[in-house]
Design a protein around this motif. Sequence first.
Motif, PDB file in Angstrom:
ATOM      1  N   TYR A 172       0.835  -1.198   0.000  1.00 37.88           N
ATOM      2  CA  TYR A 172       0.000   0.000   0.000  1.00 37.88           C
ATOM      3  C   TYR A 172       0.869   1.246   0.000  1.00 37.88           C
ATOM      4  O   TYR A 172       2.073   1.202   0.304  1.00 37.88           O
ATOM      5  CB  TYR A 172      -0.927   0.005   1.216  1.00 37.88           C
ATOM      6  N   TYR A 181      -3.405   3.667   0.989  1.00 32.20           N
ATOM      7  CA  TYR A 181      -4.018   3.529  -0.325  1.00 32.20           C
ATOM      8  C   TYR A 181      -3.555   2.190  -0.912  1.00 32.20           C
ATOM      9  O   TYR A 181      -2.374   2.023  -1.222  1.00 32.20           O
ATOM     10  CB  TYR A 181      -3.606   4.685  -1.245  1.00 32.20           C
ATOM     11  N   PRO A 227      -4.493   8.472  -5.516  1.00 36.51           N
ATOM     12  CA  PRO A 227      -4.182   9.214  -4.289  1.00 36.51           C
ATOM     13  C   PRO A 227      -3.864  10.669  -4.619  1.00 36.51           C
ATOM     14  O   PRO A 227      -3.377  10.982  -5.703  1.00 36.51           O
ATOM     15  CB  PRO A 227      -2.948   8.481  -3.750  1.00 36.51           C
TER      16      PRO A 227
END
Length: 413
Positions: A172, A181, A227
């Motif tokens: 992540y 994320y 993101p």
Amino acid sequence: MKSRLYLIGMVVGLLLVAVGCMNRPLLYGVEVVPQVISPNADGVDDVTQIKYSISRPSHLDIYFVDSQGEKYYFRQGNRRSPGEYQVYFGGTIEGCMLANGVYTYVVEVTEDSTGVTERVEGELTISGADASPPELLDFTVFPDSFTPNRDGIGDRVAINFRLTERAEVEVYLLDAEGHRYPVGVPKSMWGVEEESTPLIGPHRVELEPGIIEYDYDGGIDRGTPPPPNGRYSVVAVATDVAGNSFRVEAPLMVEEGGIPLAEVKFVEFWPTIVPLGGTLHFRAIVENVGAVPIRTEGPPPETTYLATQNFNTLGYYESDGSFRVGVDFEGNSFGRRYPYRWQLGTEAELEARIIDGQRHLYLLPGQQVTVTGGIIIDEPPPRTGPHFWVGLIHEGVRIVNDYQHPTQISIGF
């Protein structure tokens, strides 16, 4: 009279319950079974069960003390309401296996209202523990910055490592505020049916040892925003069946990330009666309605095609991630849709960028351009009175706007 007696009885009963709770120890019913564990994933005494009961609202600590007096917290400051609880402990604290030895376990609660603390202690022996974590070797993130906006340039990041043993793996992005994320699943699992994919959680998969490759696009290929722009750490964590964890990380910069959005705002064709050998003209207005620049390529506006030509014959080819305005028609036999294509705007209207030594043109957010062009009808069309229309193509991705302003054109011959 009966109802009054009933109410009195209820009040007395509640008072007795309250008094009983006050008289009961704050912490009671503590059991740790078994008191000797061998956490090595052989299925025999790998974990111990810790049971406890709390009579009044409190905060809980569970920790282990080794022979040197070092404390290892398993639970710390956890809020607990009155009730019975149980938890399993497999020898690991924050992904690290405790060393073999004899420990003092401590279950400790502090009452919220009074600050009174009660604890129960005992011995727990750990032997034969598997303290060897899986490893993630040769961890790389390349490139270390990317622009996930589907322009076909710098949209993806390769995340690679070598896993030394079977483990649950989580990869992540982590920002400075601690937000995660998920990167998704490795390339080896792309296309695997959902029910056969061993997903352990939202971001965790069970993987066999070997070279593991992730191809990260920020989520934009699924139509989800990437993101936010900024600095991140790419984090990979591997956890084996004994609970040992191994973590690696590397920096990553996200720039100009976002889903590209553009719209055709206006279309017109003229004339609607074109003699054979004459020219059909069109005009389209396109606006970048998104938050990121969109890339575009020629041929430039005002280019005129012969009806027998297409943008390939003019020396231009499909470029994944590029936006173009196209014209299509009934009876198209070119083998591809929108054979006539144009760049969004003139070079003077677009922003030029040099990326990896190549020059690219971008339509900026909020910018609107007019695209014009023509098609010389140099041979009879396959249909009488065909319709022509405009489309906005995001090449290699999708047709953003299709069948815009279909117009019947009469061809005289």
